[in-house]
Write an enzyme that holds these catalytic residues in place. Sequence first.
Site, PDB file in Angstrom:
ATOM      1  N   ASP A   1      -8.334  65.676  71.391  1.00  0.00           N
ATOM      2  CA  ASP A   1      -9.121  66.504  72.293  1.00  0.00           C
ATOM      3  C   ASP A   1     -10.554  66.474  71.751  1.00  0.00           C
ATOM      4  O   ASP A   1     -10.793  66.048  70.616  1.00  0.00           O
ATOM      5  CB  ASP A   1      -8.557  67.921  72.303  1.00  0.00           C
ATOM      6  CG  ASP A   1      -9.444  68.890  73.065  1.00  0.00           C
ATOM      7  OD1 ASP A   1      -9.831  68.565  74.202  1.00  0.00           O
ATOM      8  OD2 ASP A   1      -9.785  69.954  72.505  1.00  0.00           O
TER       9      ASP A   1
ATOM     10  N   ASP B   1      -6.745  71.921  69.969  1.00  0.00           N
ATOM     11  CA  ASP B   1      -6.885  73.272  69.421  1.00  0.00           C
ATOM     12  C   ASP B   1      -6.790  74.375  70.459  1.00  0.00           C
ATOM     13  O   ASP B   1      -6.589  75.534  70.103  1.00  0.00           O
ATOM     14  CB  ASP B   1      -8.238  73.404  68.706  1.00  0.00           C
ATOM     15  CG  ASP B   1      -9.397  73.466  69.700  1.00  0.00           C
ATOM     16  OD1 ASP B   1      -9.420  72.631  70.621  1.00  0.00           O
ATOM     17  OD2 ASP B   1     -10.258  74.349  69.560  1.00  0.00           O
TER      18      ASP B   1
ATOM     19  N   ASP C   1      -4.378  72.736  75.548  1.00  0.00           N
ATOM     20  CA  ASP C   1      -3.853  71.554  74.867  1.00  0.00           C
ATOM     21  C   ASP C   1      -2.354  71.653  74.612  1.00  0.00           C
ATOM     22  O   ASP C   1      -1.724  70.663  74.217  1.00  0.00           O
ATOM     23  CB  ASP C   1      -4.566  71.350  73.522  1.00  0.00           C
ATOM     24  CG  ASP C   1      -6.020  70.941  73.697  1.00  0.00           C
ATOM     25  OD1 ASP C   1      -6.309  70.207  74.652  1.00  0.00           O
ATOM     26  OD2 ASP C   1      -6.854  71.357  72.870  1.00  0.00           O
TER      27      ASP C   1
END
Length: 620
Positions: A319, A514, A518
């Site tokens: 990410d 995080d 996600d």
Amino acid sequence: MPVASAVLFAAGLVMQYTGVEFFASSAVRFCWYLAAYFPVGLPVLREAWNGMRQRDFFTEYTLMSLAAIGAFYIGEYPEGVAVMLFYSIGEALQERAVERARRNIRALVDIRPEQANVLEDGKPVAMPAAQVVPGRTIEVLPGGRVPLDGVLLSEAAPFNTAALTGESTPRTICKGDEVLAGMISSQHPVRIEVTRPYGESALSRILSMVEEAAARKAPAELFIRRFARIYTPVVTGLAVLIVALPGLWSLLHGGFAYSFDEWLSRALVFLVASCPCALVISIPLGYFSGIGVASKAGVLFKGGSYLDAIARVNTVVFDKTGTLTEGLFEVREVHVAPGVNSGELLGWVASAERTSIHPVARAVVQYAEREGVALLASEGAVEIAGHGIRAEFDGKQLLVGNTRLMARFGVEYPSEVDAIPETIVVCALDGRYAGYLVIADKPKEDAARAVAELKSLGIEDIRILSGDREALVANLGRRLGVSEARGDLLPEGKMEILEALRGEPGKVTAFVGDGFNDAPALATSDVGVAMGALGSDAAIETADVVIQSDQPSRLPAAIRIGRLTHRIVRQNILLAIGVKVVVLTLGALGIATMWEAVFADVGVTLLAVLNAVRASNRRF
């Protein structure tokens, strides 16, 4: 107890092989070695008996008990004692190794102070941390450890986070930012508003994950347990056949000289050599040591199976925001309208923004201070939610914010401003467009190093999947050198890409994130890795591996630890099986003695245990 047995055993060997007269008697030798046997043999006999009472007949305790009793029967008293003595020594060393690993983990994560200084009428009052409720204010003195999660009320202060996150350098935490239980105030007293109760702190989550990790067995552990249940009765049956088949052969063929004691001795050697101790003990210890080493490096594995899985990872997907970037902002570019100086523009924007606590506003003010730009005195500033700030300087109206703010006050600005993909702060003075600043989230200091280290480990397929603008993600991808960077993705879009990757033959994927959004991607990947210091609860709960320090460079360290653990476990399996096959064969042929059998059992176990714990001395 092993010490008494060892002294008697050693003294007996000296007297036996130096020809001491009174020791020549078989009865004396029997009583002497029996006395040496009892301290180490009785606990094993007790374990074998308890196993039989629970219908667990084929354990290593049963094998050793049969071997020791048989050795005494045929007059090989030292060998009978040696089996139990060396097993006891091996067990003691293995227990010390396990306790050392447990102690290291406890020292790393069970660091919660039991007392907290709660402010009552401005004065600190000590009370149990478990009784402090969210909303109360606590004070932590210099060198004191934070007992509860909270928000910093004092001005910026440095905190030692090494025990919690693995970071060696202190972290400066600003007023209003989160402080986690287990951090240490480095320089001066700080006040913290508690946000979570004692049992729900980030540190409590870490403790729970470490405790649960021991219960999650790796495939190799589960296989060895199943293997031992089948292997033990098989080798016991083979030992019986080693004694019985030659006897039957001698009955059928009169010319064959059969000695029961000789073939019983071979069977006993076979039994001792066949004990699966090295496999049953060293493999779980290998994974436990791996989990301990990873915790020391600031990485939490939720079970041994994930050490195995991460060792096979060949594709890593990150990410962006909060994972590869700080989640903080910095000024990248300053664009001015004709007739406006860049220093003037920066001074106007920063002077207005200094009244705001928005992360973008703080980034602008910090940038202006670094550039040495003097800030103007404001005669009044009003923050318009979702738009920006209206302020007055020397009787002039200043507008600072997004394009919606310009449209709201009828300010005309260049059409190309609407096409800029990055975050921008537009400025207008007395209704006239003055220019804009480009704001970008900066990469973490170790983001590029993380990518480079992954490539050095042979992982070339490294990608970024983000919900941020495509242009921003592509730019970050180019700076870090990843193979693919895609933006404008919703959580389901990330899931679809990860599912497609998992469907490709040979792909083993790790996803690193995080945020709350996600969690689906973390669950979909082969190995989900969450940033644990400031990551969302949903991400941490869903992930298989948690990086406590939020440093992406900890991921290559986690992969190296997983590979080392996998390598050690495989070495132990090959060592144990290889030595046992050789000694079992030699024992059945009458070539190997009980001493070789003891080495194949206890000696190999000790070597495997030492090999399993050597990872604890490595730094990652």
